[in-house]
Design an enzyme around this catalytic site. Structure first.
Site, PDB file in Angstrom:
ATOM      1  N   ASP A 193      49.341  72.806   5.963  1.00 59.64           N
ATOM      2  CA  ASP A 193      50.590  72.452   6.635  1.00 59.64           C
ATOM      3  C   ASP A 193      51.411  71.580   5.682  1.00 59.64           C
ATOM      4  O   ASP A 193      50.853  70.719   4.998  1.00 59.64           O
ATOM      5  CB  ASP A 193      50.274  71.673   7.923  1.00 59.64           C
ATOM      6  CG  ASP A 193      51.414  71.692   8.920  1.00 59.64           C
ATOM      7  OD1 ASP A 193      51.205  72.202  10.043  1.00 59.64           O
ATOM      8  OD2 ASP A 193      52.515  71.206   8.584  1.00 59.64           O
TER       9      ASP A 193
ATOM     10  N   TYR B  10      65.765  84.739  13.028  1.00 57.81           N
ATOM     11  CA  TYR B  10      64.392  84.272  13.273  1.00 57.81           C
ATOM     12  C   TYR B  10      63.519  85.429  13.758  1.00 57.81           C
ATOM     13  O   TYR B  10      62.459  85.718  13.195  1.00 57.81           O
ATOM     14  CB  TYR B  10      64.409  83.127  14.302  1.00 57.81           C
ATOM     15  CG  TYR B  10      63.052  82.825  14.879  1.00 57.81           C
ATOM     16  CD1 TYR B  10      62.031  82.366  14.060  1.00 57.81           C
ATOM     17  CD2 TYR B  10      62.785  83.018  16.235  1.00 57.81           C
ATOM     18  CE1 TYR B  10      60.762  82.102  14.587  1.00 57.81           C
ATOM     19  CE2 TYR B  10      61.537  82.761  16.764  1.00 57.81           C
ATOM     20  CZ  TYR B  10      60.534  82.302  15.939  1.00 57.81           C
ATOM     21  OH  TYR B  10      59.288  82.048  16.452  1.00 57.81           O
TER      22      TYR B  10
ATOM     23  N   HIS C  21      63.789  72.483  22.984  1.00 63.19           N
ATOM     24  CA  HIS C  21      63.228  73.269  24.090  1.00 63.19           C
ATOM     25  C   HIS C  21      63.440  72.604  25.450  1.00 63.19           C
ATOM     26  O   HIS C  21      63.428  71.384  25.565  1.00 63.19           O
ATOM     27  CB  HIS C  21      61.739  73.514  23.854  1.00 63.19           C
ATOM     28  CG  HIS C  21      61.493  74.356  22.649  1.00 63.19           C
ATOM     29  ND1 HIS C  21      60.903  73.874  21.514  1.00 63.19           N
ATOM     30  CD2 HIS C  21      61.816  75.642  22.388  1.00 63.19           C
ATOM     31  CE1 HIS C  21      60.860  74.841  20.614  1.00 63.19           C
ATOM     32  NE2 HIS C  21      61.409  75.922  21.111  1.00 63.19           N
TER      33      HIS C  21
ATOM     34  N   ARG D 225      63.235  82.485  32.260  1.00 59.63           N
ATOM     35  CA  ARG D 225      62.271  82.595  31.164  1.00 59.63           C
ATOM     36  C   ARG D 225      60.849  82.620  31.731  1.00 59.63           C
ATOM     37  O   ARG D 225      60.593  82.101  32.827  1.00 59.63           O
ATOM     38  CB  ARG D 225      62.377  81.386  30.211  1.00 59.63           C
ATOM     39  CG  ARG D 225      63.673  81.327  29.425  1.00 59.63           C
ATOM     40  CD  ARG D 225      63.728  82.428  28.375  1.00 59.63           C
ATOM     41  NE  ARG D 225      64.975  82.368  27.611  1.00 59.63           N
ATOM     42  CZ  ARG D 225      66.115  82.963  27.960  1.00 59.63           C
ATOM     43  NH1 ARG D 225      66.188  83.655  29.084  1.00 59.63           N
ATOM     44  NH2 ARG D 225      67.175  82.879  27.181  1.00 59.63           N
TER      45      ARG D 225
ATOM     46  N   ARG E 150      74.779  79.065  25.722  1.00 62.04           N
ATOM     47  CA  ARG E 150      74.380  78.947  24.326  1.00 62.04           C
ATOM     48  C   ARG E 150      74.407  80.363  23.730  1.00 62.04           C
ATOM     49  O   ARG E 150      73.749  81.263  24.275  1.00 62.04           O
ATOM     50  CB  ARG E 150      72.960  78.357  24.252  1.00 62.04           C
ATOM     51  CG  ARG E 150      72.483  78.061  22.853  1.00 62.04           C
ATOM     52  CD  ARG E 150      71.187  77.272  22.870  1.00 62.04           C
ATOM     53  NE  ARG E 150      70.060  77.996  23.461  1.00 62.04           N
ATOM     54  CZ  ARG E 150      68.817  77.529  23.528  1.00 62.04           C
ATOM     55  NH1 ARG E 150      68.526  76.331  23.062  1.00 62.04           N
ATOM     56  NH2 ARG E 150      67.856  78.233  24.073  1.00 62.04           N
TER      57      ARG E 150
END
Ligand code: UFG
Length: 341
Positions: free
Chosen positions: A35, A145, A193, A225, A284
């Site tokens: 990482d 993405y 988020h 969602r 958005r």
């Protein structure tokens, strides 16, 4: 397991990655986390796992990593993962995400790794008009993405054909929640988020939550969602690891149940017992009105059955983590890095 398998987890200090690391460690795997710690947190990696700090963009670092360890499998989480940012800076996604994955897949193939799990996304499907979204739904990425993840899925398709490397591409819907015991959770900077932002408001860290549009064609006008508990995602990763001995696979991961933004906020009010102020703002750009998964395929093939399907539990676990770690991982213990070469 015939011998103790060693698994490389790129991005294992991040949100979903760290929950998978915890699960791997609990099940007796030997785990190496790789990482760059730009988004990930040292404190999210358990002492039983080795932590190597480095970047997939550096072939020299990968050479050292693959000389220091022999990996039986790779779980690849490390990537840029913000839909909005990818619309402003597509290069970061179409170049960096893809080139980093290409580097990793090449090293994996050269070193005889035969099992590879990719953290993929529902953004692959853009704005489908039919729900639920199963693996036969047309792929039409909704952002650079999503496109970058699709390109990596194609790279893995060819790694299977050419090198016999089996892969699992796991398309997450909305990853949420936190480890049920409260020691791991979601800590992004910046946070974008919905659930952590709503909990920030409950905790008094933000004045209100802005709802991005309430004029969608849904029952209360806000987007729907499919929120999936991060521990259930981790469980899916472990299950596909064994299945990969035989073949490659692609799975959509969600609960098959959708909630509107307003329902999420209302549930968070109930769970926290706090007031959560709301402002309605503009849509958005790029947000699909509804995203709901069909995960029938992984249920049927691997017996995957989410342990925490209800939204209230998902939010309660996220809230528990928040209450135990008000400053996120910031205040957690610092741990030593392992040097490779
Ligand atoms: N939302 C708000 N206000 C906020 C934040 C979010 O109203 O302040 C709304 C969004 O418009 C959306 C819902 O809450 O309708 C969820 O938004 P998130 O940003 O939490 O998640 P997304 O659905 O946009 O994105 C998630 C993952 C992506 C993945 C995508 C798959 O974060 O990585 O699901 O569609 F690509």
């Amino acid at each position: 397991m015939p011998h103790q398998e060693t698994v490389l987890v790129t991005g294992g200090a991040g949100f979903v990655g760290s929950h998978c690391v915890a699960e791997l460690v609990a099940r007796g795997y030997s785990v190496v986390v790789f990482d760059n710690l730009q988004q990930g947190h040292r404190a999210a990696v358990p002492a039983e796992a080795e932590l190597v700090e480095g970047d997939l963009a550096s072939p020299a670092t990968l050479t050292r990593l693959f000389s220091a360890f022999r990996f039986d499998a790779i779980l690849h989480f490390a990537s840029n993962s913000l839909v909005g940012e990818s619309m402003r800076n597509p290069h970061l996604y179409l170049h960096d995400n893809v080139v980093n994955a290409l580097n990793l897949v090449q090293f994996a193939a050269d070193n005889g790794v035969r099992r590879f799990v990719l953290s993929s996304t529902a953004n692959l499907f853009g704005m489908p008009d039919r729900m639920p979204i199963d693996e036969n739904t047309e792929i039409d990425p909704g952002s650079p993405y999503g496109e970058s993840k699709f390109m990596i899925e194609r790279i893995l398709h060819w790694a299977d054909k050419v090198h016999g490397m089996h892969s699992a591409c796991l398309r997450y819907f909305n990853a949420a929640g936190a480890h049920p015991d409260g020691h791991l959770g979601e800590d992004h900077d910046p946070e974008t988020h919905l659930i952590p932002l709503v909990l920030d408001v409950a905790a008094g860290k933000r004045p209100h939550i802005e709802i991005f549009g309430d004029d969608y064609p849904t029952h209360d006008g806000t987007c729907i969602r499919d929120y999936i508990h991060v521990s259930d995602l981790a469980d899916a990763h472990i299950r596909v690891l064994s299945a990969l001995d035989h073949r490659s696979c692609r799975y959509n991961l969600g609960n098959g149940r959708g909630y509107t933004v307003r329902e999420v906020i209302e549930t968070a009010r109930r769970v926290t017992g706090r007031d959560i102020a709301v402002k309605v703002g503009a849509r958005r750009p790029g947000d699909p009105p509804v995203l709901i998964a069909s995960s029938e395929r992984i249920r049927r093939d691997l017996g995957w059955d989410p342990r925490f399907p209800d939204l209230e539990t998902i939010i309660r676990h996220a809230w528990d983590w928040r209450c135990r770690n008000p400053g996120g991982y910031e205040s957690g213990p610092v741990r030593e890095l392992v040097a490779v070469g």
